[in-house]
Design a protein around this motif. Sequence first.
Motif, PDB file in Angstrom:
ATOM      1  N   ASP A   1       0.862  -1.005  -0.014  1.00 40.26           N
ATOM      2  CA  ASP A   1       0.141  -0.138   0.226  1.00 40.26           C
ATOM      3  C   ASP A   1       1.046   1.301  -0.089  1.00 40.26           C
ATOM      4  O   ASP A   1       1.852   1.229   0.742  1.00 40.26           O
ATOM      5  CB  ASP A   1      -0.990  -0.122   1.281  1.00 40.26           C
ATOM      6  CG  ASP A   1      -2.067  -0.880   1.136  1.00 40.26           C
ATOM      7  OD1 ASP A   1      -2.568  -0.981   0.228  1.00 40.26           O
ATOM      8  OD2 ASP A   1      -2.533  -1.584   2.168  1.00 40.26           O
TER       9      ASP A   1
ATOM     10  N   ARG B   1      -0.582  -9.639 -12.905  1.00 41.33           N
ATOM     11  CA  ARG B   1       0.385 -10.064 -11.751  1.00 41.33           C
ATOM     12  C   ARG B   1       1.700  -9.854 -12.385  1.00 41.33           C
ATOM     13  O   ARG B   1       1.957 -10.055 -13.677  1.00 41.33           O
ATOM     14  CB  ARG B   1       0.235 -11.636 -11.257  1.00 41.33           C
ATOM     15  CG  ARG B   1      -0.963 -11.611 -10.660  1.00 41.33           C
ATOM     16  CD  ARG B   1      -0.920 -11.310  -9.186  1.00 41.33           C
ATOM     17  NE  ARG B   1      -2.144 -11.618  -8.398  1.00 41.33           N
ATOM     18  CZ  ARG B   1      -2.168 -11.141  -6.897  1.00 41.33           C
ATOM     19  NH1 ARG B   1      -1.256 -10.281  -6.385  1.00 41.33           N
ATOM     20  NH2 ARG B   1      -3.344 -11.212  -6.364  1.00 41.33           N
TER      21      ARG B   1
ATOM     22  N   LEU C   1       0.641  -5.903 -10.072  1.00 41.56           N
ATOM     23  CA  LEU C   1       0.447  -6.328  -8.681  1.00 41.56           C
ATOM     24  C   LEU C   1       1.634  -7.218  -8.629  1.00 41.56           C
ATOM     25  O   LEU C   1       1.613  -8.146  -9.282  1.00 41.56           O
ATOM     26  CB  LEU C   1      -0.503  -7.026  -8.475  1.00 41.56           C
ATOM     27  CG  LEU C   1      -1.972  -6.297  -8.139  1.00 41.56           C
ATOM     28  CD1 LEU C   1      -3.093  -7.086  -7.675  1.00 41.56           C
ATOM     29  CD2 LEU C   1      -1.952  -5.127  -7.223  1.00 41.56           C
TER      30      LEU C   1
ATOM     31  N   LYS D   1      -1.730  -9.023  -1.920  1.00 35.69           N
ATOM     32  CA  LYS D   1      -3.336  -9.180  -2.133  1.00 35.69           C
ATOM     33  C   LYS D   1      -3.951  -8.127  -2.756  1.00 35.69           C
ATOM     34  O   LYS D   1      -3.541  -6.865  -2.751  1.00 35.69           O
ATOM     35  CB  LYS D   1      -3.713  -9.060  -0.563  1.00 35.69           C
ATOM     36  CG  LYS D   1      -5.092  -9.562  -0.402  1.00 35.69           C
ATOM     37  CD  LYS D   1      -5.621  -9.441   1.191  1.00 35.69           C
ATOM     38  CE  LYS D   1      -6.886  -9.618   1.133  1.00 35.69           C
ATOM     39  NZ  LYS D   1      -7.835  -8.835   0.530  1.00 35.69           N
ATOM     40  N   VAL D   2      -4.925  -8.495  -3.611  1.00 36.79           N
ATOM     41  CA  VAL D   2      -5.681  -7.500  -4.461  1.00 36.79           C
ATOM     42  C   VAL D   2      -6.488  -6.498  -3.363  1.00 36.79           C
ATOM     43  O   VAL D   2      -7.619  -6.919  -2.923  1.00 36.79           O
ATOM     44  CB  VAL D   2      -6.669  -8.224  -5.472  1.00 36.79           C
ATOM     45  CG1 VAL D   2      -7.345  -6.992  -6.247  1.00 36.79           C
ATOM     46  CG2 VAL D   2      -5.907  -9.142  -6.166  1.00 36.79           C
ATOM     47  N   PRO D   3      -6.086  -5.234  -3.664  1.00 37.30           N
ATOM     48  CA  PRO D   3      -6.733  -4.150  -2.652  1.00 37.30           C
ATOM     49  C   PRO D   3      -8.077  -4.031  -3.416  1.00 37.30           C
ATOM     50  O   PRO D   3      -8.505  -3.968  -4.606  1.00 37.30           O
ATOM     51  CB  PRO D   3      -5.921  -3.059  -3.069  1.00 37.30           C
ATOM     52  CG  PRO D   3      -4.646  -3.328  -3.581  1.00 37.30           C
ATOM     53  CD  PRO D   3      -4.977  -4.568  -4.520  1.00 37.30           C
ATOM     54  N   PHE D   4      -9.426  -3.847  -2.427  1.00 32.23           N
ATOM     55  CA  PHE D   4     -10.796  -3.790  -3.009  1.00 32.23           C
ATOM     56  C   PHE D   4     -10.939  -2.434  -3.928  1.00 32.23           C
ATOM     57  O   PHE D   4     -11.791  -2.668  -4.735  1.00 32.23           O
ATOM     58  CB  PHE D   4     -11.743  -3.514  -1.655  1.00 32.23           C
ATOM     59  CG  PHE D   4     -11.365  -2.131  -1.093  1.00 32.23           C
ATOM     60  CD1 PHE D   4     -12.446  -1.059  -1.279  1.00 32.23           C
ATOM     61  CD2 PHE D   4     -10.492  -1.814  -0.022  1.00 32.23           C
ATOM     62  CE1 PHE D   4     -12.084   0.314  -0.881  1.00 32.23           C
ATOM     63  CE2 PHE D   4     -10.252  -0.480   0.290  1.00 32.23           C
ATOM     64  CZ  PHE D   4     -11.193   0.526  -0.084  1.00 32.23           C
ATOM     65  N   TYR D   5     -10.109  -1.520  -3.764  1.00 38.61           N
ATOM     66  CA  TYR D   5     -10.221  -0.450  -4.755  1.00 38.61           C
ATOM     67  C   TYR D   5      -9.646  -0.513  -6.070  1.00 38.61           C
ATOM     68  O   TYR D   5     -10.032   0.280  -6.954  1.00 38.61           O
ATOM     69  CB  TYR D   5      -9.660   0.918  -4.127  1.00 38.61           C
ATOM     70  CG  TYR D   5      -7.850   0.489  -3.752  1.00 38.61           C
ATOM     71  CD1 TYR D   5      -6.967   0.672  -4.524  1.00 38.61           C
ATOM     72  CD2 TYR D   5      -7.674   0.412  -2.290  1.00 38.61           C
ATOM     73  CE1 TYR D   5      -5.921   0.660  -4.206  1.00 38.61           C
ATOM     74  CE2 TYR D   5      -6.426   0.311  -2.046  1.00 38.61           C
ATOM     75  CZ  TYR D   5      -5.290   0.061  -2.862  1.00 38.61           C
ATOM     76  OH  TYR D   5      -4.054  -0.051  -2.597  1.00 38.61           O
ATOM     77  N   ILE D   6      -9.037  -1.629  -6.393  1.00 31.81           N
ATOM     78  CA  ILE D   6      -8.803  -2.111  -7.865  1.00 31.81           C
ATOM     79  C   ILE D   6      -9.252  -3.484  -8.201  1.00 31.81           C
ATOM     80  O   ILE D   6      -8.949  -3.751  -9.471  1.00 31.81           O
ATOM     81  CB  ILE D   6      -7.233  -2.054  -7.914  1.00 31.81           C
ATOM     82  CG1 ILE D   6      -6.696  -3.393  -7.151  1.00 31.81           C
ATOM     83  CG2 ILE D   6      -6.857  -0.872  -7.852  1.00 31.81           C
ATOM     84  CD1 ILE D   6      -5.295  -3.561  -8.021  1.00 31.81           C
ATOM     85  N   GLU D   7     -10.174  -3.972  -7.415  1.00 28.22           N
ATOM     86  CA  GLU D   7     -10.814  -5.281  -7.995  1.00 28.22           C
ATOM     87  C   GLU D   7     -11.713  -5.112  -9.041  1.00 28.22           C
ATOM     88  O   GLU D   7     -11.619  -6.216 -10.103  1.00 28.22           O
ATOM     89  CB  GLU D   7     -11.877  -5.711  -6.755  1.00 28.22           C
ATOM     90  CG  GLU D   7     -11.095  -6.255  -5.507  1.00 28.22           C
ATOM     91  CD  GLU D   7     -12.185  -6.557  -4.552  1.00 28.22           C
ATOM     92  OE1 GLU D   7     -13.264  -6.323  -4.737  1.00 28.22           O
ATOM     93  OE2 GLU D   7     -11.667  -7.356  -3.632  1.00 28.22           O
ATOM     94  N   ASN D   8     -12.238  -4.056  -9.599  1.00 23.95           N
ATOM     95  CA  ASN D   8     -13.003  -3.985 -10.945  1.00 23.95           C
ATOM     96  C   ASN D   8     -12.072  -3.308 -11.754  1.00 23.95           C
ATOM     97  O   ASN D   8     -12.669  -2.918 -13.081  1.00 23.95           O
ATOM     98  CB  ASN D   8     -14.175  -3.175 -10.609  1.00 23.95           C
ATOM     99  CG  ASN D   8     -13.765  -1.687 -10.121  1.00 23.95           C
ATOM    100  OD1 ASN D   8     -12.858  -1.045  -9.868  1.00 23.95           O
ATOM    101  ND2 ASN D   8     -14.828  -0.988 -10.271  1.00 23.95           N
ATOM    102  N   LYS D   9     -10.782  -3.306 -11.765  1.00 26.31           N
ATOM    103  CA  LYS D   9      -9.848  -2.714 -12.889  1.00 26.31           C
ATOM    104  C   LYS D   9      -9.146  -3.741 -13.457  1.00 26.31           C
ATOM    105  O   LYS D   9      -8.807  -4.774 -12.603  1.00 26.31           O
ATOM    106  CB  LYS D   9      -8.936  -1.722 -12.110  1.00 26.31           C
ATOM    107  CG  LYS D   9      -9.595  -0.455 -11.763  1.00 26.31           C
ATOM    108  CD  LYS D   9      -8.637   0.749 -11.350  1.00 26.31           C
ATOM    109  CE  LYS D   9      -9.374   1.983 -10.819  1.00 26.31           C
ATOM    110  NZ  LYS D   9     -10.365   2.662 -11.779  1.00 26.31           N
TER     111      LYS D   9
END
Length: 127
Positions: A64, A103, A86, A91-99
């Motif tokens: 982060d 990896r 990433l 861990k995939v942060p919630f604020y980019i889950e839809n982007k």
Amino acid sequence: MNESLKCFISASYETDTTLLKNLLAENGVEVFDLYDFSIGESIQQILKRKLRQSDFALFVLAKDNLNVLYEMGVCEGLGKQNFILLEKEFKVPFYIENKLFLRANLQDREFLKATIEQIYHLELLHE
């Protein structure tokens, strides 16, 4: 990869992006980041200028980092094409889950090379 593209890279200062920059340069992509600037302009002015000069931006999330998130927001505000890398174990942060994100292992040359080829292919398709 023979078209000349310009890429802005955003990563935390502690993240080693040397291999990433070298692989992009080997493929004819001019790379720059926020850490190479001259005194006189504000960080915000420098960031906007560098993003405008780039064809696309890469955001490296290995931990982060508020600076990277800020730069990502400015990039989106300018409407600039961008990709998120990433770190393999991050861990995939919630604020980019839809982007769209890819990896990457910043220390594994072959893994990173394959990731860059995917980005390059996506960038050319976007044009």
